[in-house]
Design a protein around this motif. Structure first.
Motif, short mmCIF file in Angstrom:
data_model
loop_
_atom_site.label_atom_id
_atom_site.label_comp_id
_atom_site.label_asym_id
_atom_site.label_seq_id
_atom_site.Cartn_x
_atom_site.Cartn_y
_atom_site.Cartn_z
N ALA A 2 -10.58 -0.81 5.04
CA ALA A 2 -9.39 -1.52 5.51
C ALA A 2 -8.32 -1.54 4.43
O ALA A 2 -7.12 -1.32 4.71
N PHE A 3 -8.72 -1.80 3.19
CA PHE A 3 -7.77 -1.83 2.07
C PHE A 3 -7.11 -0.46 1.88
O PHE A 3 -5.89 -0.37 1.63
N LEU A 4 -7.89 0.60 2.01
CA LEU A 4 -7.35 1.95 1.87
C LEU A 4 -6.32 2.23 2.96
O LEU A 4 -5.30 2.89 2.72
N GLN A 5 -6.58 1.73 4.17
CA GLN A 5 -5.61 1.92 5.25
C GLN A 5 -4.31 1.17 4.97
O GLN A 5 -3.23 1.64 5.31
N VAL A 6 -4.44 0.00 4.35
CA VAL A 6 -3.24 -0.76 3.99
C VAL A 6 -2.43 0.01 2.95
O VAL A 6 -1.19 0.15 3.07
N THR A 7 -3.09 0.53 1.91
CA THR A 7 -2.37 1.29 0.89
C THR A 7 -1.73 2.54 1.49
O THR A 7 -0.59 2.89 1.16
N ALA A 8 -2.47 3.21 2.39
CA ALA A 8 -1.91 4.41 3.03
C ALA A 8 -0.71 4.05 3.89
O ALA A 8 0.28 4.80 3.91
N SER A 9 -0.77 2.92 4.58
CA SER A 9 0.35 2.50 5.42
C SER A 9 1.59 2.26 4.58
O SER A 9 2.69 2.73 4.92
N VAL A 10 1.43 1.54 3.48
CA VAL A 10 2.58 1.23 2.62
C VAL A 10 3.13 2.50 1.99
O VAL A 10 4.35 2.74 1.97
N LEU A 11 2.24 3.36 1.47
CA LEU A 11 2.69 4.59 0.83
C LEU A 11 3.44 5.48 1.81
O LEU A 11 4.50 6.03 1.49
N ASN A 12 2.88 5.61 3.01
CA ASN A 12 3.51 6.50 3.99
C ASN A 12 4.83 5.99 4.51
O ASN A 12 5.63 6.77 5.05
N LEU A 13 5.06 4.69 4.39
CA LEU A 13 6.32 4.12 4.88
C LEU A 13 7.39 4.03 3.79
O LEU A 13 8.52 3.64 4.08
N LEU A 14 7.04 4.39 2.55
CA LEU A 14 8.05 4.41 1.50
C LEU A 14 9.09 5.49 1.81
O LEU A 14 8.74 6.59 2.23
N PRO A 15 10.37 5.21 1.59
CA PRO A 15 11.42 6.19 1.92
C PRO A 15 11.53 7.28 0.86
O PRO A 15 12.60 7.50 0.28
N VAL A 16 10.42 7.96 0.62
CA VAL A 16 10.37 9.04 -0.38
C VAL A 16 10.56 10.37 0.34
O VAL A 16 9.90 10.63 1.36
N PRO A 17 11.43 11.24 -0.14
CA PRO A 17 11.63 12.54 0.50
C PRO A 17 10.31 13.30 0.64
O PRO A 17 9.52 13.39 -0.30
N GLY A 18 10.07 13.82 1.83
CA GLY A 18 8.86 14.59 2.08
C GLY A 18 7.72 13.78 2.65
O GLY A 18 6.81 14.35 3.27
N LEU A 19 7.73 12.47 2.43
CA LEU A 19 6.70 11.60 3.01
C LEU A 19 7.19 11.08 4.36
O LEU A 19 8.36 11.19 4.71
N ASP A 20 6.27 10.47 5.10
CA ASP A 20 6.61 10.04 6.45
C ASP A 20 7.77 9.05 6.48
O ASP A 20 8.65 9.12 7.35
N GLY A 21 7.77 8.12 5.52
CA GLY A 21 8.86 7.14 5.48
C GLY A 21 10.21 7.79 5.29
O GLY A 21 11.20 7.41 5.92
N GLY A 22 10.26 8.78 4.40
CA GLY A 22 11.50 9.50 4.20
C GLY A 22 11.88 10.34 5.41
O GLY A 22 13.06 10.41 5.79
N ASN A 23 10.88 10.98 6.02
CA ASN A 23 11.15 11.81 7.19
C ASN A 23 11.63 10.99 8.38
O ASN A 23 12.29 11.52 9.27
N MET A 24 11.27 9.70 8.40
CA MET A 24 11.74 8.83 9.48
C MET A 24 13.25 8.62 9.43
O MET A 24 13.92 8.53 10.46
N ILE A 25 13.79 8.55 8.21
CA ILE A 25 15.23 8.28 8.09
C ILE A 25 16.05 9.56 7.94
O ILE A 25 17.27 9.52 8.11
#
Length: 263
Positions: free
Chosen positions: A174-197
């Motif tokens: 569960a903790f790993l899923q939380v870290t993955a959720s936060v990391l993937n939602l960061l607005p970093v180019p190339g990651l999911d969060g960045g690709n969303m915007i």
């Protein structure tokens, strides 16, 4: 007239492109088997916890990438089916070393759910910026859902008893899923969060984004290496874990158990 034994097609795609791959089914079997071994304390419990956590993480990685692919397919990119992304086969998601081995190593050594595979989506055949954002959001949403399901299982099941090793493994997953959720939602180019915007940026900013996108992983590591930014990140993760009711001592115990080579 098509031969009687011809492969049935779904919107021009062979039905086999939608069947779960043997690789994914083996991962699910390993997850169930290692969970049972951990629960019943059969054999080396630390090895069982190791298998439980690693296979669980890989299953979540498959589901994450499948979510990207199925939303892309529904949005108009039929190519994801031909590329094998709808079979839940982790070997189809980008490079096995970067997509599978590296994230697993980071999970074991650092206790961080590093973003793993990558589904290549033909953005040119998907109309509308909102659809592009939803394709990118689908993966992190799967991690969030996975985390919530595990937290519910933990909170309902742990008070009733059972081996501490089993619940420590569930808490770590569960903790790993939380870290993955936060990391993937960061607005970093190339990651999911960045690709969303990215679809909503003006052309100048989009060109700059596309320039940095191939180096998203390096940029992510550089950001986490910064003490202040890394502190903010882990502070957010621990705060979310506390909000969800994840006992920090329990997932720390899970991380200790999964490192079976340390004795």
């Amino acid at each position: 007239m098509a031969p009687r034994d011809a492969e049935p097609l779904v919107l021009g795609v062979p039905r086999a492109a939608f069947r779960p791959s043997p690789v994914f089914l083996v991962l699910v079997a390993l997850l169930v088997t290692s969970a049972l071994l951990t629960w019943h304390g059969i054999g080396n419990v630390r090895l069982a916890v190791f298998g439980f956590v690693v296979s669980g993480w890989l299953v979540s990685l498959c589901l994450h990438e499948y979510a990207h692919a199925v939303v892309a397919y529904r949005s108009g990119d039929r190519g994801v089916a031909h590329r094998g992304y709808l079979t839940l086969n982790p070997l189809k998601y980008s490079h096995p070393l970067l997509s599978i081995v590296l994230p697993v190593v980071v999970v074991l050594l650092g206790g961080i759910g590093l973003p793993g595979g990558a589904v290549w989506v033909d953005r040119h055949v998907i109309p509308g910026r909102l659809r592009h954002t939803l394709v990118s959001l689908a993966g992190p949403a799967t991690n969030v859902l996975f985390a919530l399901v595990l937290v519910v299982v933990l909170r309902l099941g742990a008070p009733g008893g059972g081996p501490i090793e089993f619940w420590a493994a569930v808490a770590l997953l569960a903790f790993l899923q939380v870290t993955a959720s936060v990391l993937n939602l960061l607005p970093v180019p190339g990651l999911d969060g960045g690709n969303m915007i990215q679809p909503w940026l003006n052309p100048q900013w989009r060109r700059m984004y596309d320039l940095f996108a191939p180096y998203g992983f390096i940029l992510l590591f550089a950001l986490l290496w910064n003490p202040r930014i890394g502190g903010w990140f882990f502070g957010a993760v621990f705060a979310i874990g506390d909000f969800l009711g994840l006992p920090s001592g329990l997932y720390a115990r899970g991380l200790e158990l999964v490192r079976f080579w340390q004795g």
